[in-house]
Design an enzyme around this catalytic site. Structure first.
Site, PDB file in Angstrom:
ATOM      1  N   CYS A  88       0.821  -1.203   0.000  1.00  0.00           N
ATOM      2  CA  CYS A  88       0.000   0.000   0.000  1.00  0.00           C
ATOM      3  C   CYS A  88       0.861   1.262   0.000  1.00  0.00           C
ATOM      4  O   CYS A  88       2.016   1.249   0.397  1.00  0.00           O
ATOM      5  CB  CYS A  88      -0.974   0.039   1.174  1.00  0.00           C
ATOM      6  SG  CYS A  88      -1.980  -1.436   1.368  1.00  0.00           S
ATOM      7  N   ARG A  89       0.266   2.326  -0.463  1.00  0.00           N
ATOM      8  CA  ARG A  89       0.845   3.666  -0.435  1.00  0.00           C
ATOM      9  C   ARG A  89      -0.283   4.614  -0.034  1.00  0.00           C
ATOM     10  O   ARG A  89      -1.435   4.431  -0.427  1.00  0.00           O
ATOM     11  CB  ARG A  89       1.384   4.090  -1.796  1.00  0.00           C
ATOM     12  CG  ARG A  89       2.444   3.184  -2.412  1.00  0.00           C
ATOM     13  CD  ARG A  89       3.856   3.465  -1.873  1.00  0.00           C
ATOM     14  NE  ARG A  89       4.094   2.764  -0.614  1.00  0.00           N
ATOM     15  CZ  ARG A  89       5.246   2.843   0.066  1.00  0.00           C
ATOM     16  NH1 ARG A  89       6.231   3.609  -0.395  1.00  0.00           N
ATOM     17  NH2 ARG A  89       5.403   2.173   1.173  1.00  0.00           N
TER      18      ARG A  89
END
Length: 235
Positions: free
Chosen positions: A2-3
């Site tokens: 994830c970012r």
């Protein structure tokens, strides 16, 4: 895995986090530059923002790759706020790919994203329930439960991250949260940066551009951003 990214300051569109910047979340979904686990973030995405006169934030979540949503460009260009939060997801192996498992999670005025992974047994006893079986949803539920009990944004994040991290030494617990007036984030196993501009502060898993001014937040730290200050303290 994830970012995520957030903004606090003068009003700006969600597109400033997603596709206006050279390395916004759209680019980070398929070509992240500093991600320590996983290669792409194609298991969904979400955005949250605050509108004057509305007691709760507006949230938009999808379980598809961000680049496949034809509605996104228009929405991101016109949804504007003084406080924004967005995330792209790389699902932990075995976790569901569905909107209920996609950040941002929300409770009252709080929005929350989790970049990382954690054993559910390390967080399930920290809260009463969650909207999804995914690990991030349980983390969010634990944070929200502390908020409802009176804890502040940073205090709630710090307590959950430290407790869960003690139970799962391999956990990655980078959390990013907002309440419309402040941003709080933790660094526990992955990267986080902040950038103070003349009209506000950006916080992101990795820099959204190559301009000077981005500062890395040290490992096992809590970052708190208000309109008046940026504070980093150890966890």
């Amino acid at each position: 895995m994830c970012r995520h990214a957030a903004w606090l300051g003068a009003e700006r569109p969600l597109a400033s986090l997603i596709d206006e910047a050279e390395y916004g979340l759209l680019k980070q979904s398929y070509a992240p530059r500093r991600q320590r686990a996983g290669l792409i973030n194609a298991d969904g995405y979400g955005m949250g923002w605050y509108v004057a006169g509305r007691p709760e934030p507006v949230r938009y979540r999808r379980s598809v790759p961000i680049w496949t949503d034809a509605n996104l460009p228009g929405l991101a260009a016109t949804a504007r706020s003084t406080c924004l939060l967005a995330a792209v997801r790389s699902a932990t192996v075995g976790m569901p790919i569905e909107e209920s498992a996609t950040a941002p999670f929300t409770d009252r005025t709080w929005l929350l994203s989790h970049n990382g992974r954690v054993a559910r047994d390390a967080v399930k006893n920290l809260c009463d329930g969650a909207e999804s079986t995914c690990d991030a949803a349980w983390v969010a539920a634990a944070v929200f439960q502390r908020g409802r009990a009176g804890a502040g944004l940073g205090e709630a994040l710090a307590d959950v991250v430290v407790r869960a991290g003690e139970k799962d030494p391999a956990a990655r617990l980078n959390l990013l949260a907002s309440d419309g007036t402040a941003i709080a984030a933790t660094v526990w196993g992955d990267t986080l940066f902040h950038h103070r501009l003349h009209d506000g502060v950006l916080v992101a898993s990795e820099p959204l551009d190559d301009l000077p001014g981005w500062q890395a937040v040290p490992e096992r730290s809590l970052l708190t951003v208000t309109r008046d200050d940026v504070v980093v303290q150890p966890l």
